[in-house]
Every structure is written in structure tokens, then in C-alpha cells.
Motif scaffolding. Structure first.
Motif, PDB file in Angstrom:
ATOM      1  N   CYS A   1       0.648  -1.226  -0.036  1.00 45.21           N
ATOM      2  CA  CYS A   1       0.166  -0.084   0.007  1.00 45.21           C
ATOM      3  C   CYS A   1       1.027   1.134   0.076  1.00 45.21           C
ATOM      4  CB  CYS A   1      -0.930  -0.062   1.275  1.00 45.21           C
ATOM      5  SG  CYS A   1      -1.963   1.420   1.783  1.00 45.21           S
TER       6      CYS A   1
ATOM      7  N   CYS B   1       0.446   2.740   3.918  1.00 46.41           N
ATOM      8  CA  CYS B   1       0.883   1.920   5.208  1.00 46.41           C
ATOM      9  C   CYS B   1       1.923   0.967   4.858  1.00 46.41           C
ATOM     10  CB  CYS B   1      -0.280   1.586   5.796  1.00 46.41           C
ATOM     11  SG  CYS B   1      -1.174   0.303   4.924  1.00 46.41           S
TER      12      CYS B   1
ATOM     13  N   CYS C   1      -4.472  -0.105   0.402  1.00 47.19           N
ATOM     14  CA  CYS C   1      -5.174  -1.468   0.844  1.00 47.19           C
ATOM     15  C   CYS C   1      -6.438  -1.125   0.832  1.00 47.19           C
ATOM     16  CB  CYS C   1      -4.206  -1.602   2.196  1.00 47.19           C
ATOM     17  SG  CYS C   1      -4.503  -0.405   3.624  1.00 47.19           S
TER      18      CYS C   1
ATOM     19  N   CYS D   1      -7.337   4.193   4.122  1.00 47.22           N
ATOM     20  CA  CYS D   1      -6.320   3.843   4.537  1.00 47.22           C
ATOM     21  C   CYS D   1      -5.528   5.123   5.255  1.00 47.22           C
ATOM     22  CB  CYS D   1      -5.186   3.300   3.665  1.00 47.22           C
ATOM     23  SG  CYS D   1      -3.674   3.129   4.678  1.00 47.22           S
TER      24      CYS D   1
ATOM     25  N   ASN E   1      -3.867   2.241  10.872  1.00 43.59           N
ATOM     26  CA  ASN E   1      -5.190   1.370  10.488  1.00 43.59           C
ATOM     27  C   ASN E   1      -5.709   0.497  11.778  1.00 43.59           C
ATOM     28  OD1 ASN E   1      -5.661   2.493   7.840  1.00 43.59           O
ATOM     29  ND2 ASN E   1      -4.183   1.046   7.321  1.00 43.59           N
TER      30      ASN E   1
END
Ligand SMILES: [Zn+2]
Ligand SMILES: [Zn+2]
Length: 172
Positions: free
Chosen positions: A72, A75, A130, A134, A146
């Protein structure tokens, strides 16, 4: 399962004016970069190619769902993205109108690989996330936000920047 085709010989389909044909094809998508990360699409992607013959030339439609997997962009967790592509091209070789010429068709040959990759690139979002909301990484400790308790990431409760700095050092 048809073999991956890079080019399609449209003349071999022998379509006459007004006729159309649908082909199940496979395209191979090239790796894509977001920022400095590279993402590899699924090795083979099944696609549907509709070819119809108007009075002159060809009208083409290509549909497939391209899948990408990789970190991602916010993250760094594993993310998966399916991008629906629905692209159309018209090629009328007898016209002077550039709008009616396709850059992917020449001499009755369709450059399927290039068309698939170009339309895939155009359909991609500018980030691979993702999930759409996010929350990314905490700018202080670098952990994913998250599903994290927001209270746990209020790092500067002491109000003294030197203390925050010390805490930062301890985490290294
Ligand atoms: Zn994420
Ligand atoms: Zn934090």
C-alpha cells in the motif's frame, strides 16, 4: 485457455461489412510503478476483444480486469487492486481524420499488447491503497494507524519537544 497474444491479425477473421466477432484473448500486463515501488500485475489476464466491421475499417472494444498486488502506498501493508478496463478504438484507414485512426492498428494488425498496457495505465488510480480510507503510518512512531487506538498515537502529551525527541530515540 488461449495463449497470450501480443498481436491480432484482423484480416484473418475475414469479417465483412456489418459483421462482428468476439474473441477471448489473454494479455500480459507489464509492471507498473507508483512512487518508487514497482507492482507486478497477474502474469496472464483474460480479456474479451470485440471486433466489428463498420462500412470501412474496424471498431474494437477490449475489456478485462487487471490485478495488481504490492505494498500500500500509504501504510506498506500488502494491498490488492482490481482495475476494470473497458477501452474502445476505431480505425478507418480511408479517412484523413486522425480521430478515426487507431494508433494500435496498422495493416489490419492490432497491437493488442500495447493497447492493453496503455489502457490499463490510464485506468489506474494514482495510488495503490490497501483500502480507500487507509490511515497511513503514524508520523512519530511509524506504526500503521489502521485499526489503531488514536489515543495510543498522541505521542506529544508531555508538551516538551525535547521529551518527544528522547522518546523517539528510544524507539530506534
Ligand atoms: Zn494502507
Ligand atoms: Zn505513533
Amino acid at each position: 485457455m488461449p495463449a497470450t497474444q501480443r498481436q491480432i491479425d484482423l484480416a484473418r477473421l475475414s469479417l465483412s461489412s456489418g459483421q462482428a466477432q468476439s474473441l477471448d484473448v489473454e494479455v500480459s500486463l507489464e509492471p507498473v510503478s507508483f512512487g518508487d515501488q514497482q507492482y507486478r500485475p497477474a502474469e496472464r489476464t483474460e480479456a474479451k476483444l470485440d471486433i466489428s466491421r463498420p462500412t470501412t475499417g474496424y471498431a474494437l472494444r477490449l475489456r478485462f480486469s487487471g490485478e495488481l498486488a504490492g505494498p500500500c502506498t500509504r501504510c506498506l501493508e500488502q494491498a490488492r487492486l482490481a482495475v476494470a478496463v473497458d477501452a474502445r478504438e476505431v480505425d478507418q484507414p480511408t479517412t484523413d481524420d486522425e480521430e478515426l485512426r487507431s494508433p494500435y492498428v496498422s495493416d489490419d494488425t492490432l497491437d493488442l499488447a500495447r493497447w492493453a498496457n496503455d489502457s490499463f495505465m490510464l485506468a489506474l488510480p494514482n495510488k495503490l491503497l490497501c483500502r480507500s480510507d487507509c490511515a497511513g503510518l503514524c508520523s512519530v512512531c511509524g506504526e500503521s494507524l489502521n485499526d489503531a487506538d488514536p489515543e495510543a498515537h498522541k505521542h506529544d502529551t508531555g508538551g516538551d519537544p525535547r521529551m518527544a525527541k528522547l522518546r523517539g530515540l528510544k524507539l530506534d
